[in-house]
Write a protein that holds these residues in place. Structure first.
Motif, short mmCIF file in Angstrom:
data_model
loop_
_atom_site.label_atom_id
_atom_site.label_comp_id
_atom_site.label_asym_id
_atom_site.label_seq_id
_atom_site.Cartn_x
_atom_site.Cartn_y
_atom_site.Cartn_z
N LYS A 126 12.17 7.61 -34.21
CA LYS A 126 13.45 7.20 -33.54
C LYS A 126 14.21 6.31 -34.46
O LYS A 126 15.45 6.25 -34.69
N SER A 127 13.32 5.30 -35.39
CA SER A 127 14.08 4.47 -36.29
C SER A 127 14.84 5.37 -37.26
O SER A 127 15.88 4.86 -37.83
N SER A 176 17.86 6.99 -36.19
CA SER A 176 18.99 6.03 -36.05
C SER A 176 19.58 5.61 -37.38
O SER A 176 20.71 5.19 -37.47
N SER A 177 18.86 5.76 -38.55
CA SER A 177 19.38 5.79 -39.88
C SER A 177 20.18 6.64 -40.52
O SER A 177 20.67 6.58 -41.46
N ASP A 212 8.06 6.03 -32.25
CA ASP A 212 9.03 4.67 -32.49
C ASP A 212 9.46 4.79 -34.06
O ASP A 212 10.66 4.60 -34.20
N GLU A 213 8.54 5.19 -34.94
CA GLU A 213 9.09 5.40 -36.22
C GLU A 213 10.14 6.30 -36.54
O GLU A 213 10.98 6.35 -37.19
#
Length: 299
Positions: free
Chosen positions: A231-232, A235-236, A228-229
């Motif tokens: 993927k975040s 996305s940045s 999850d981290e």
């Protein structure tokens, strides 16, 4: 007995024993090239699975010496790919635990262990070597090594493996971007990137940023949270495409298929550089296990 490296730039001749040991290599790349290998001193940082593969290949090639540098202890993750450490080894430090098996590969090569963390060495440390190969370090350490090696005119190779994915960066004195220029985006949560790049580039960038944020690699014990981290982080990144989930599922530990491929590529590229046969026009190599492809890039 192995030939000693000549001082003050003097010529070095291979002994009859070395000629016999390296006969097939001499036939492949020539006697003069083997002599260049015979005088080269290598520093290898990080002795997990990838480091073991690199060490094996370089020792068998016939370099003069290799310093295995690792300040960490043997862990359960090393069983995935670190073949230099025996299951019955009582030595807890990874570098020291690797020396015996590494030395047996080629008695003509001087193999030593260094347990001091690389961040405790100053900029002059790299001057003792012809080649520095760094794995498992933080991006800030890679950046410092790139700066120090460039100042000392020392060839630098940076590489890492995440599960079945891996990459290599080389800075061997050519007019190509340095490490922090290629990967500028690990310092902040977002960064503009000049043009559209390969999925492997953005995945590597996110993994480097992850290391900066959490001071570690993604861990199998926290795989869901770590994915999850990542993927975040992806996305940045400006310009990053969505990365398929299958990439994220295999980014944990250092697995043998990837360490074998990336380790062989690092060792081959390093030996070519020592012999003066460098791959001049590229500074990055990515191994993409989803597409079963290894590819050189220039950034």
């Amino acid at each position: 007995m192995a030939t000693e490296v000549a001082e003050n730039g003097g010529d070095v001749q291979l002994t009859a024993d070395e000629r016999k040991v390296y006969d097939r290599q001499i036939r492949l790349w020539g006697y003069d090239a083997q002599k260049k290998l015979r005088t080269s001193k290598v520093l290898l940082i990080g002795l997990q699975g990838l480091g073991a593969e690199i060490a094996k290949n370089l020792i068998l090639s016939g370099i003069h010496s290799i310093t295995l540098k690792d300040h960490t202890d043997v862990s359960i993750l090393d069983t995935c790919s670190q073949f230099l450490i025996g299951h019955d080894s009582q030595e807890r430090n990874r570098a020291k635990a690797s020396v015996v098996a590494a030395q047996k590969l080629n008695p003509n090569v001087v193999v030593t262990a260094d347990t001091t963390p690389i961040d405790e060495n100053d900029e002059n440390f790299v001057k003792s070597f012809d080649v520095v190969i760094a794995t498992e370090c933080s991006p800030t350490i890679y950046e410092k090594l790139n700066k120090h090696c460039k100042q000392a005119n020392v060839k630098l190779f940076i590489a890492d493996v995440y599960g079945l994915f891996g990459y290599m960066f080389q800075d061997i004195g050519f007019n190509l971007s340095t490490y922090d220029t290629v990967f500028p985006n690990y310092r902040t949560s977002s960064s503009e990137i000049e043009c559209k790049r390969e999925i492997a580039y953005y995945l590597t960038s996110s993994l480097l940023m992850f290391y900066c944020f959490f001071k570690r690699k993604p861990n199998p014990e926290t795989c869901e949270e770590d994915i999850d981290e990542l993927k975040s982080i992806i996305s940045s990144l400006e310009g990053a495409s969505e990365i398929p989930d299958e990439y994220y599922s295999e980014l944990f530990c250092q697995l043998s298929p990837a360490t074998s491929i990336v380790g062989a590529m690092v060792a081959q590229t390093a030996t070519n550089a020592i012999m003066g046969k460098s791959l001049k026009n590229y500074n990055l190599y990515f191994y993409d296990h989803i597409n079963h492809q290894g590819k050189f890039e220039k950034y």
